[in-house]
Design an enzyme around this catalytic site. Structure first.
Site, PDB file in Angstrom:
ATOM      1  N   GLY A  89       8.429  40.969 -25.395  1.00 16.74           N
ATOM      2  CA  GLY A  89       6.925  40.884 -25.110  1.00 16.74           C
ATOM      3  C   GLY A  89       6.443  40.675 -24.514  1.00 16.74           C
ATOM      4  O   GLY A  89       6.592  40.015 -23.529  1.00 16.74           O
ATOM      5  N   PHE A  92       1.141  35.985 -24.377  1.00 14.28           N
ATOM      6  CA  PHE A  92      -0.128  35.563 -25.470  1.00 14.28           C
ATOM      7  C   PHE A  92       1.114  36.659 -26.803  1.00 14.28           C
ATOM      8  O   PHE A  92      -0.297  36.576 -27.825  1.00 14.28           O
ATOM      9  CB  PHE A  92      -0.511  36.083 -25.029  1.00 14.28           C
ATOM     10  CG  PHE A  92      -1.791  35.090 -24.260  1.00 14.28           C
ATOM     11  CD1 PHE A  92      -2.792  34.108 -24.498  1.00 14.28           C
ATOM     12  CD2 PHE A  92      -1.477  35.043 -23.091  1.00 14.28           C
ATOM     13  CE1 PHE A  92      -2.451  32.588 -23.761  1.00 14.28           C
ATOM     14  CE2 PHE A  92      -1.846  34.445 -22.102  1.00 14.28           C
ATOM     15  CZ  PHE A  92      -2.007  33.294 -22.798  1.00 14.28           C
ATOM     16  N   LYS A  95       6.193  35.075 -28.316  1.00 11.85           N
ATOM     17  CA  LYS A  95       6.995  34.843 -27.917  1.00 11.85           C
ATOM     18  C   LYS A  95       8.183  33.614 -28.377  1.00 11.85           C
ATOM     19  O   LYS A  95       9.104  32.606 -28.819  1.00 11.85           O
ATOM     20  CB  LYS A  95       7.414  35.234 -26.582  1.00 11.85           C
ATOM     21  CG  LYS A  95       7.232  36.883 -26.516  1.00 11.85           C
ATOM     22  CD  LYS A  95       7.753  37.896 -25.104  1.00 11.85           C
ATOM     23  CE  LYS A  95       6.877  36.598 -23.974  1.00 11.85           C
ATOM     24  NZ  LYS A  95       5.927  36.265 -24.043  1.00 11.85           N
ATOM     25  N   THR A  96       7.612  32.293 -27.808  1.00  8.85           N
ATOM     26  CA  THR A  96       7.782  31.610 -28.166  1.00  8.85           C
ATOM     27  C   THR A  96       7.353  30.452 -29.121  1.00  8.85           C
ATOM     28  O   THR A  96       8.147  29.749 -30.090  1.00  8.85           O
ATOM     29  CB  THR A  96       6.655  30.403 -26.880  1.00  8.85           C
ATOM     30  OG1 THR A  96       7.033  31.186 -25.831  1.00  8.85           O
ATOM     31  CG2 THR A  96       7.058  28.888 -27.172  1.00  8.85           C
ATOM     32  N   THR A 122       5.225  25.944 -14.949  1.00  6.38           N
ATOM     33  CA  THR A 122       4.438  24.659 -15.495  1.00  6.38           C
ATOM     34  C   THR A 122       3.489  24.108 -16.418  1.00  6.38           C
ATOM     35  O   THR A 122       2.883  23.305 -16.232  1.00  6.38           O
ATOM     36  CB  THR A 122       4.829  23.905 -13.942  1.00  6.38           C
ATOM     37  OG1 THR A 122       3.610  24.604 -13.660  1.00  6.38           O
ATOM     38  CG2 THR A 122       6.267  24.115 -13.300  1.00  6.38           C
ATOM     39  N   ARG A 123       2.671  25.320 -17.573  1.00  8.25           N
ATOM     40  CA  ARG A 123       1.706  25.233 -17.818  1.00  8.25           C
ATOM     41  C   ARG A 123       1.607  24.023 -18.588  1.00  8.25           C
ATOM     42  O   ARG A 123       0.387  23.165 -18.780  1.00  8.25           O
ATOM     43  CB  ARG A 123       1.496  26.670 -18.315  1.00  8.25           C
ATOM     44  CG  ARG A 123       1.141  27.922 -17.855  1.00  8.25           C
ATOM     45  CD  ARG A 123       1.119  28.937 -18.085  1.00  8.25           C
ATOM     46  NE  ARG A 123       2.500  29.739 -18.830  1.00  8.25           N
ATOM     47  CZ  ARG A 123       2.399  29.759 -19.577  1.00  8.25           C
ATOM     48  NH1 ARG A 123       1.753  31.249 -19.443  1.00  8.25           N
ATOM     49  NH2 ARG A 123       4.000  30.547 -20.776  1.00  8.25           N
ATOM     50  N   ASP A 166      13.746  30.034 -22.759  1.00  9.57           N
ATOM     51  CA  ASP A 166      12.025  30.278 -23.137  1.00  9.57           C
ATOM     52  C   ASP A 166      12.209  30.910 -21.679  1.00  9.57           C
ATOM     53  O   ASP A 166      12.852  30.300 -20.831  1.00  9.57           O
ATOM     54  CB  ASP A 166      11.675  29.805 -23.777  1.00  9.57           C
ATOM     55  CG  ASP A 166      10.148  29.894 -24.022  1.00  9.57           C
ATOM     56  OD1 ASP A 166       9.871  31.302 -24.162  1.00  9.57           O
ATOM     57  OD2 ASP A 166       9.248  29.603 -24.258  1.00  9.57           O
ATOM     58  N   GLU A 167      11.167  31.467 -21.554  1.00 11.26           N
ATOM     59  CA  GLU A 167      10.369  32.310 -20.422  1.00 11.26           C
ATOM     60  C   GLU A 167      11.856  32.781 -19.632  1.00 11.26           C
ATOM     61  O   GLU A 167      12.302  32.471 -18.474  1.00 11.26           O
ATOM     62  CB  GLU A 167      10.102  31.313 -19.473  1.00 11.26           C
ATOM     63  CG  GLU A 167       8.862  30.595 -19.507  1.00 11.26           C
ATOM     64  CD  GLU A 167       7.818  31.940 -20.187  1.00 11.26           C
ATOM     65  OE1 GLU A 167       7.805  32.947 -19.948  1.00 11.26           O
ATOM     66  OE2 GLU A 167       6.675  31.073 -20.732  1.00 11.26           O
TER      67      GLU A 167
HETATM   68  N1  LIG Z   1      -5.968  33.274 -25.497  1.00 17.57           N
HETATM   69  C1  LIG Z   1      -4.987  32.208 -26.515  1.00 17.57           C
HETATM   70  N2  LIG Z   1      -5.467  30.984 -27.001  1.00 17.57           N
HETATM   71  C2  LIG Z   1      -5.225  30.132 -27.332  1.00 17.57           C
HETATM   72  N3  LIG Z   1      -4.212  30.580 -28.363  1.00 17.57           N
HETATM   73  C3  LIG Z   1      -3.755  31.840 -28.267  1.00 17.57           C
HETATM   74  C4  LIG Z   1      -4.411  32.538 -27.133  1.00 17.57           C
HETATM   75  N4  LIG Z   1      -4.000  34.171 -27.398  1.00 17.57           N
HETATM   76  C5  LIG Z   1      -3.005  33.613 -28.383  1.00 17.57           C
HETATM   77  N5  LIG Z   1      -3.154  32.553 -28.885  1.00 17.57           N
HETATM   78  C6  LIG Z   1      -2.418  32.126 -30.525  1.00 17.57           C
HETATM   79  O1  LIG Z   1      -0.526  31.562 -29.546  1.00 17.57           O
HETATM   80  C7  LIG Z   1       0.216  32.497 -30.137  1.00 17.57           C
HETATM   81  C8  LIG Z   1       0.675  32.387 -29.469  1.00 17.57           C
HETATM   82  O2  LIG Z   1       1.886  31.708 -28.291  1.00 17.57           O
HETATM   83  P1  LIG Z   1       3.363  32.293 -27.976  1.00 17.57           P
HETATM   84  O3  LIG Z   1       4.218  32.177 -28.562  1.00 17.57           O
HETATM   85  O4  LIG Z   1       3.440  30.741 -26.947  1.00 17.57           O
HETATM   86  O5  LIG Z   1       3.044  33.868 -27.213  1.00 17.57           O
HETATM   87  P2  LIG Z   1       4.178  33.943 -25.694  1.00 17.57           P
HETATM   88  O6  LIG Z   1       5.415  33.027 -25.725  1.00 17.57           O
HETATM   89  O7  LIG Z   1       3.991  35.392 -26.521  1.00 17.57           O
HETATM   90  O8  LIG Z   1       2.994  33.647 -24.317  1.00 17.57           O
HETATM   91  C9  LIG Z   1      -0.351  33.509 -31.042  1.00 17.57           C
HETATM   92  O9  LIG Z   1       0.246  33.058 -32.354  1.00 17.57           O
HETATM   93  C10 LIG Z   1      -1.736  32.842 -31.197  1.00 17.57           C
HETATM   94  O10 LIG Z   1      -2.337  32.090 -31.922  1.00 17.57           O
HETATM   95  C1  LIG Z   2       2.607  39.131 -16.870  1.00 19.32           C
HETATM   96  C2  LIG Z   2       3.112  37.939 -15.732  1.00 19.32           C
HETATM   97  C3  LIG Z   2       3.376  36.648 -16.203  1.00 19.32           C
HETATM   98  N1  LIG Z   2       3.947  35.803 -15.008  1.00 19.32           N
HETATM   99  C4  LIG Z   2       4.639  34.471 -15.263  1.00 19.32           C
HETATM  100  C5  LIG Z   2       2.820  33.991 -16.396  1.00 19.32           C
HETATM  101  C6  LIG Z   2       3.689  33.004 -16.428  1.00 19.32           C
HETATM  102  O1  LIG Z   2       4.060  30.870 -16.300  1.00 19.32           O
HETATM  103  C7  LIG Z   2       4.717  33.731 -17.634  1.00 19.32           C
HETATM  104  C8  LIG Z   2       4.659  34.206 -19.224  1.00 19.32           C
HETATM  105  O2  LIG Z   2       4.434  32.860 -19.964  1.00 19.32           O
HETATM  106  P1  LIG Z   2       4.199  33.560 -21.486  1.00 19.32           P
HETATM  107  O3  LIG Z   2       5.300  32.548 -22.508  1.00 19.32           O
HETATM  108  O4  LIG Z   2       4.757  34.589 -21.966  1.00 19.32           O
HETATM  109  O5  LIG Z   2       2.767  34.136 -21.685  1.00 19.32           O
HETATM  110  O6  LIG Z   2       5.253  34.136 -17.124  1.00 19.32           O
HETATM  111  C9  LIG Z   2       4.998  36.534 -14.112  1.00 19.32           C
HETATM  112  O7  LIG Z   2       5.383  35.708 -13.483  1.00 19.32           O
HETATM  113  N2  LIG Z   2       4.241  37.157 -13.596  1.00 19.32           N
HETATM  114  C10 LIG Z   2       3.230  38.733 -14.535  1.00 19.32           C
HETATM  115  O8  LIG Z   2       3.499  39.551 -13.541  1.00 19.32           O
END
Ligand SMILES: Nc1ncnc2c1ncn2[C@@H]1O[C@H](COP(=O)(O)OP(=O)(O)O)[C@@H](O)[C@H]1O
Ligand SMILES: Cc1cn([C@H]2C[C@H](O)[C@@H](COP(=O)(O)O)O2)c(=O)[nH]c1=O
Length: 205
Positions: A89, A92, A95-96, A122-123, A166-167
């Protein structure tokens, strides 16, 4: 820039959302479950790197559960029958969260689990996978997956049932690792990663 997955090769009749509790993401996330013989294409990472890690098996939030050892099945060609589950996906999308939910569920069922993430992300620190809404689970942050077995310990690796990644888009050796873990070692591998980059191109990191 590296090619992550040829996604069209992943779509399979065995597609399934693996968590009955999954309801959270507001955006589409693809769940793909594969037998270990299905192809995933990726390339290999360089520069092994390791960030402090204490081997662990379980961060379970559950209790009163008796361990259920997973039987290692071997097919006619001598390959272990593992599983590869893919969570795809955009950022946001959840996925995690889905990976964490699956890992905790497996751990609660008595399976021995470990989670790996790319040390490029590293976020929220390197010792945990952390969702955007703050849930976390201890992990090993690596530059490549081929170093995992050695870093984790060969004996501890052998005992693992489930490996979360992850990632995944950042790992060039994703294909080789998943194939060996599932086919050779009979592991359940749960992979979470981006389906595309910021240009909406198939994930190239
Ligand atoms: N801008 C945001 N700030 C804080 N929490 C968010 C934000 N957008 C989404 N979320 C929350 O974070 C969850 C998704 O986070 P995460 O599982 O880390 O997504 P992904 O790994 O796909 O980036 C969502 O279910 C939502 O509750
Ligand atoms: C779209 C996009 C993302 N990235 C990087 C930014 C984050 O470190 C990850 C995505 O993390 P998330 O758990 O899905 O929020 O990927 C990138 O380097 N380049 C891109 O185009």
């Amino acid at each position: 820039m590296l090619s992550f997955l040829r996604i069209n090769s992943l779509w399979s009749p065995t597609f399934s959302a693996f968590s009955p509790h999954f309801s959270k993401p507001s955006y589409p996330v693809a769940f793909i479950s594969l037998s270990s013989s299905h192809p995933i294409f990726c390339k290999s990472l360089r520069n092994p790197d390791f960030h402090q890690f204490n081997p662990y098996q379980c961060q379970s939030k559950c209790s009163n559960l008796s361990p259920q050892a997973r039987t290692l099945h071997v097919n006619g060609s001598g390959l272990s029958i593992g599983e590869i589950h893919v969570i795809l996906g955009p950022m946001f999308a959840g996925k995690t969260s889905s990976l964490l939910q699956r890992i905790e569920s497996e751990s609660c069922n008595g399976r021995k689990v470990a989670v790996i993430k790319s040390n490029k992300d590293t976020r929220y620190g390197l010792d945990s996978i952390v969702t955007h809404d703050g849930a976390k689970f201890q992990c090993m942050a690596l530059a490549n997956l081929s170093s995992f077995k050695q870093m984790f310990g060969a004996d501890a690796y052998d005992e693992l049932d489930v490996i979360g990644i992850d990632e995944a888009q950042f790992f060039e050796d994703l294909y080789d690792f998943c194939q060996e873990a599932a086919d050779r070692d009979g592991k359940i591998v749960v992979v979470a990663g981006l389906d595309g980059d910021y240009l909406r191109l198939l994930c190239t990191m």
